[in-house]
Design a protein around this motif. Structure first.
Motif, PDB file in Angstrom:
ATOM      1  N   LEU A   1      18.961  36.892   8.917  1.00  0.00           N
ATOM      2  CA  LEU A   1      19.530  37.057  10.254  1.00  0.00           C
ATOM      3  C   LEU A   1      19.301  35.871  11.185  1.00  0.00           C
ATOM      4  CD1 LEU A   1      18.398  40.751  10.911  1.00  0.00           C
ATOM      5  CD2 LEU A   1      20.642  39.953  10.116  1.00  0.00           C
ATOM      6  N   GLY A   2      18.294  35.054  10.880  1.00  0.00           N
ATOM      7  CA  GLY A   2      17.938  33.972  11.806  1.00  0.00           C
ATOM      8  C   GLY A   2      17.018  34.429  12.918  1.00  0.00           C
ATOM      9  N   TYR A   3      16.594  35.677  12.855  1.00  0.00           N
ATOM     10  CA  TYR A   3      15.594  36.231  13.764  1.00  0.00           C
ATOM     11  C   TYR A   3      14.858  37.331  13.029  1.00  0.00           C
ATOM     12  CZ  TYR A   3      19.163  39.866  14.648  1.00  0.00           C
ATOM     13  OH  TYR A   3      20.097  40.865  14.521  1.00  0.00           O
ATOM     14  N   SER A   4      13.669  37.651  13.505  1.00  0.00           N
ATOM     15  CA  SER A   4      12.877  38.736  12.932  1.00  0.00           C
ATOM     16  C   SER A   4      11.633  38.926  13.778  1.00  0.00           C
ATOM     17  CB  SER A   4      12.512  38.449  11.469  1.00  0.00           C
ATOM     18  OG  SER A   4      11.911  39.609  10.896  1.00  0.00           O
ATOM     19  N   SER A   5      10.594  39.426  13.148  1.00  0.00           N
ATOM     20  CA  SER A   5       9.344  39.712  13.855  1.00  0.00           C
ATOM     21  C   SER A   5       8.298  38.651  13.597  1.00  0.00           C
ATOM     22  CB  SER A   5       8.802  41.076  13.417  1.00  0.00           C
ATOM     23  OG  SER A   5       9.639  42.096  13.882  1.00  0.00           O
ATOM     24  N   TRP A   6       7.384  38.585  14.532  1.00  0.00           N
ATOM     25  CA  TRP A   6       6.221  37.718  14.439  1.00  0.00           C
ATOM     26  C   TRP A   6       4.962  38.565  14.315  1.00  0.00           C
ATOM     27  CZ3 TRP A   6      10.123  36.764  18.037  1.00  0.00           C
ATOM     28  CH2 TRP A   6      10.722  35.493  18.012  1.00  0.00           C
ATOM     29  N   ALA A   7       3.942  38.013  13.677  1.00  0.00           N
ATOM     30  CA  ALA A   7       2.591  38.559  13.792  1.00  0.00           C
ATOM     31  C   ALA A   7       2.046  37.997  15.101  1.00  0.00           C
ATOM     32  CB  ALA A   7       1.736  38.120  12.618  1.00  0.00           C
ATOM     33  N   ILE A   8       1.299  38.785  15.816  1.00  0.00           N
ATOM     34  CA  ILE A   8       0.773  38.371  17.119  1.00  0.00           C
ATOM     35  C   ILE A   8      -0.739  38.260  17.010  1.00  0.00           C
ATOM     36  CG2 ILE A   8       0.610  38.945  19.570  1.00  0.00           C
ATOM     37  CD1 ILE A   8       3.242  40.616  19.095  1.00  0.00           C
ATOM     38  N   GLU A   9      -1.248  37.084  17.340  1.00  0.00           N
ATOM     39  CA  GLU A   9      -2.672  36.789  17.221  1.00  0.00           C
ATOM     40  C   GLU A   9      -3.237  36.327  18.561  1.00  0.00           C
ATOM     41  OE1 GLU A   9      -2.397  35.010  12.660  1.00  0.00           O
ATOM     42  OE2 GLU A   9      -2.506  33.630  14.356  1.00  0.00           O
ATOM     43  N   ASP A  10      -4.529  36.561  18.729  1.00  0.00           N
ATOM     44  CA  ASP A  10      -5.250  36.016  19.867  1.00  0.00           C
ATOM     45  C   ASP A  10      -5.312  34.501  19.715  1.00  0.00           C
ATOM     46  OD1 ASP A  10      -7.827  34.959  21.156  1.00  0.00           O
ATOM     47  OD2 ASP A  10      -7.686  36.968  22.027  1.00  0.00           O
ATOM     48  N   ARG A  11      -4.926  33.773  20.732  1.00  0.00           N
ATOM     49  CA  ARG A  11      -4.859  32.310  20.651  1.00  0.00           C
ATOM     50  C   ARG A  11      -6.223  31.670  20.430  1.00  0.00           C
ATOM     51  NH1 ARG A  11      -2.005  28.328  25.102  1.00  0.00           N
ATOM     52  NH2 ARG A  11      -2.640  26.388  24.098  1.00  0.00           N
ATOM     53  N   ILE A  12      -7.267  32.257  20.971  1.00  0.00           N
ATOM     54  CA  ILE A  12      -8.608  31.684  20.860  1.00  0.00           C
ATOM     55  C   ILE A  12      -9.295  32.103  19.566  1.00  0.00           C
ATOM     56  CG2 ILE A  12     -10.899  31.525  21.943  1.00  0.00           C
ATOM     57  CD1 ILE A  12      -8.590  30.188  23.552  1.00  0.00           C
ATOM     58  N   THR A  13      -9.294  33.398  19.273  1.00  0.00           N
ATOM     59  CA  THR A  13     -10.061  33.907  18.129  1.00  0.00           C
ATOM     60  C   THR A  13      -9.254  33.978  16.835  1.00  0.00           C
ATOM     61  OG1 THR A  13      -9.485  36.218  18.526  1.00  0.00           O
ATOM     62  CG2 THR A  13     -11.420  35.346  19.704  1.00  0.00           C
ATOM     63  N   GLY A  14      -7.921  33.998  16.931  1.00  0.00           N
ATOM     64  CA  GLY A  14      -7.081  34.178  15.754  1.00  0.00           C
ATOM     65  C   GLY A  14      -6.977  35.624  15.308  1.00  0.00           C
ATOM     66  N   GLU A  15      -7.615  36.523  16.040  1.00  0.00           N
ATOM     67  CA  GLU A  15      -7.606  37.941  15.685  1.00  0.00           C
ATOM     68  C   GLU A  15      -6.186  38.499  15.730  1.00  0.00           C
ATOM     69  OE1 GLU A  15      -9.492  42.147  17.377  1.00  0.00           O
ATOM     70  OE2 GLU A  15      -9.813  40.281  18.481  1.00  0.00           O
ATOM     71  N   PHE A  16      -5.827  39.297  14.721  1.00  0.00           N
ATOM     72  CA  PHE A  16      -4.532  39.964  14.662  1.00  0.00           C
ATOM     73  C   PHE A  16      -4.492  41.038  15.741  1.00  0.00           C
ATOM     74  CE2 PHE A  16      -1.954  43.525  13.155  1.00  0.00           C
ATOM     75  CZ  PHE A  16      -0.770  42.901  12.789  1.00  0.00           C
ATOM     76  N   LEU A  17      -3.452  40.984  16.590  1.00  0.00           N
ATOM     77  CA  LEU A  17      -3.317  41.952  17.667  1.00  0.00           C
ATOM     78  C   LEU A  17      -2.135  42.886  17.494  1.00  0.00           C
ATOM     79  CD1 LEU A  17      -4.056  39.623  20.724  1.00  0.00           C
ATOM     80  CD2 LEU A  17      -5.633  41.188  19.560  1.00  0.00           C
TER      81      LEU A  17
END
Length: 174
Positions: free
Chosen positions: A61-77
């Motif tokens: 599709l040229g679009y989809s979902s992202w995984a979202i992480e904390d910018r500092i810790t890298g923790e999956f949010l």
């Protein structure tokens, strides 16, 4: 295709990778998280298929979902982005990118959803301007507030899989 990474003040939105699988299993296994998204925790297999589907939609599709992480810790949010689920519901949402987002319980109430959803819509407005839609369980006041902050307006009430859902739509730049 080079897949987009979005960096905000507190978050990194990156294409889903195998490293996101275990934290995603934990998130989707939570009854509190799934209360308004299907109503049932997801199995490991369902989560794996979701991760693969989300990654594959980028190519299709040229679009989809992202995984979202904390910018500092890298923790999956959480996860957020756009899809075409071919829902076969009325109205037919497959005409537009359908927004969706989900976060781990520890991320609730901290403004991460508004920040991530706002950023993903900025990306959409730049790369695929036009209307987008989302469906939200009528009892999910938090997601309704996030949608409204990001320019969504209530469109109509519909049914999906024998459940009532509210359908929202948004024009580019809203």
């Amino acid at each position: 295709m080079s897949l987009p990474v979005i960096i905000t003040d507190r978050l990194v939105l990156c294409p889903p990778e195998a490293r996101h699988f275990e934290p995603s299993v934990a998130m989707w296994g939570s009854p509190a998280v799934t209360k308004h998204i299907g109503g049932q925790p997801r199995s490991r297999q369902e989560v794996w298929f979701t991760l693969c589907r989300n990654r594959g939609m980028w190519d299709i599709l040229g679009y989809s979902s992202w995984a979202i992480e904390d910018r500092i810790t890298g923790e999956f949010l959480g996860e957020g982005g756009f899809s075409d689920f071919m829902r076969s519901m009325i109205p037919d949402l497959s005409q537009w990118p359908e927004a969706g987002w989900v976060f781990v319980e520890a991320a609730w109430g901290k403004g991460f959803a508004s920040e991530a959803v706002g950023a993903m819509h900025d990306w959409l407005d730049e790369h695929r301007p036009g209307q987008s839609v989302c469906i939200i369980d009528p009892g999910n006041a938090g997601s309704q507030r996030v949608a409204e902050k990001c320019g969504y307006e209530f469109w109509e009430t519909s049914a999906y899989r024998d459940a009532t859902v509210n359908v929202y739509r948004r024009s580019a730049g809203s």
